[in-house]
Design an enzyme around this catalytic site. Structure first.
Site, mmCIF file in Angstrom:
data_model
loop_
_atom_site.group_PDB
_atom_site.id
_atom_site.type_symbol
_atom_site.label_atom_id
_atom_site.label_comp_id
_atom_site.label_asym_id
_atom_site.label_seq_id
_atom_site.Cartn_x
_atom_site.Cartn_y
_atom_site.Cartn_z
ATOM 1 N N ALA A 121 -10.740 2.213 -0.525
ATOM 2 C CA ALA A 121 -9.922 2.043 0.685
ATOM 3 C C ALA A 121 -9.048 0.801 0.519
ATOM 4 C CB ALA A 121 -10.829 1.875 1.894
ATOM 5 N N LYS A 122 -7.780 0.932 0.859
ATOM 6 C CA LYS A 122 -6.874 -0.219 0.764
ATOM 7 C C LYS A 122 -6.953 -0.980 2.089
ATOM 8 C CE LYS A 122 -2.212 -1.256 -0.924
ATOM 9 N NZ LYS A 122 -2.482 -2.073 -2.098
ATOM 10 N N THR A 123 -8.017 -1.760 2.222
ATOM 11 C CA THR A 123 -8.236 -2.521 3.455
ATOM 12 C C THR A 123 -7.812 -3.970 3.232
ATOM 13 O OG1 THR A 123 -10.454 -3.113 2.734
ATOM 14 C CG2 THR A 123 -10.258 -1.147 4.095
#
Ligand code: PPE
Length: 306
Positions: free
Chosen positions: A156-158
């Site tokens: 996830a690109k958090t």
């Protein structure tokens, strides 16, 4: 940073200076946000966004992983992205959609905070400088490990994941290197602080398997381009020794594009100059993003209204 005119905020175009948020925004305290980095390139038919659909899909996937419900449909986000580029009247830009838990309630649990959604664009040249693209960079294996798959979902690109990147990047620069290479918790090579990594050995292209990394869209583009050029590509376990003994190595990313690596931990990679395979992939990649390479048109979304 160089300011443009408009930022898309919760469905409206807002003046750059007025795109502000409250200091008690949840994401500011706890990193509860997902984002994308996308590039728009100049082509003979006007500006075109590279692999916009795939970036938007990944944004929704990141949100799904962190149980954040985005208040727009993918098609709406696509339209909004194109509209903000048009409004700012730029030929080339970097695009940053960001969905974050906003103002509402403090405390770790984000579920009572509304989701705010912004899309900003700005002009961003070569990530590590033009010279880096031409002559390559020096990288250092980081003392920081990439986040474990069961700690903070590297897929996830958090925003929260980027503290790990920031620590690694600062350390590498402090030690006189351009970029960090992070190993996973098992000691295998994962990725750069903001890039995926590849190496070439005996004509074969290798890149770490998809588990402890962000599944880069540039990574995917390079794999496809390489295969179309007849190269063998292996997604596999990679050790630091593989990198030390590589003939060539390079980083890939939306911001970093294809950046050659010429030195790792004081060891020269190959000849110490960007290698032949790296050069060839760079050439084709830059033609693809500018709409000059037949067969890749479906990767471009043109900004002009049709
Ligand atoms: N790994 C990481 C950790 C990463 O941040 C990126 C992109 C990639 C791989 C490559 O993914 P892709 O862009 O889909 O090929 N990093 C973004 C943010 C850089 C920044 O400093 O901000 C980018 O390149 O846009």
């Amino acid at each position: 940073m160089q300011e443009l005119e408009w930022i898309w905020v919760n469905g409206k175009l807002v003046r750059w200076q007025e795109a502000k948020t409250h200091v008690l925004t949840h994401a500011l305290h706890y990193g509860t946000a997902v984002f994308e980095g996308i590039r728009c390139y100049k082509t003979s038919q006007g500006p075109a966004v590279f692999r916009l659909d795939e970036h938007i899909r990944r944004l929704f996937d990141s949100a799904h992983i962190i149980r954040m419900c985005l208040p727009y449909a993918q098609e709406e986000v696509k339209k909004a992205t194109l509209s903000v580029i048009r409004a700012n009247n730029v030929e080339e830009c970097y695009i940053r959609p960001l969905a974050f838990r906003g103002y509402g309630e403090m405390g770790v649990d984000p579920t009572r905070c509304e989701v705010d959604f912004v899309i900003a664009v700005w002009c961003w040249g070569a990530y590590m400088g033009e010279k880096a693209l031409r002559e390559g960079v020096r990288a250092k294996i980081s003392s920081y490990a990439r986040s474990y798959i069961n700690s903070s979902s590297p897929r996830a690109k958090t925003s929260a994941n980027y503290l790990n990147s920031a620590l690694a990047k600062m350390e590498a620069k402090e030690l006189g290197y351009d970029e960090a290479i992070l190993l996973d918790v098992n000691g295998f090579v994962a990725e750069g602080s903001g890039e995926n990594i590849f190496y070439v050995k005996n004509g074969i292209l290798y890149t770490p398997h998809p588990y402890s990394i962000l599944l880069g869209i540039t990574r995917d583009s390079v794999i496809r381009i390489a295969k179309n050029l007849g190269l063998e590509v292996q997604e596999t376990l990679v050790t630091r020794d593989d990198l030390y003994l590589a003939d060539e190595a390079f980083f890939t990313g939306t911001a970093a594009e294809i950046t050659p690596i010429v030195e790792i931990d004081g060891r020269t990679v190959g000849t110490g100059k960007p290698g032949e395979v790296t050069r060839r992939l760079q050439e084709v990649f830059f033609r693809v993003v500018r709409g000059e390479e037949p067969g890749y048109e479906r990767w471009l979304s043109y900004v002009k209204e049709v």
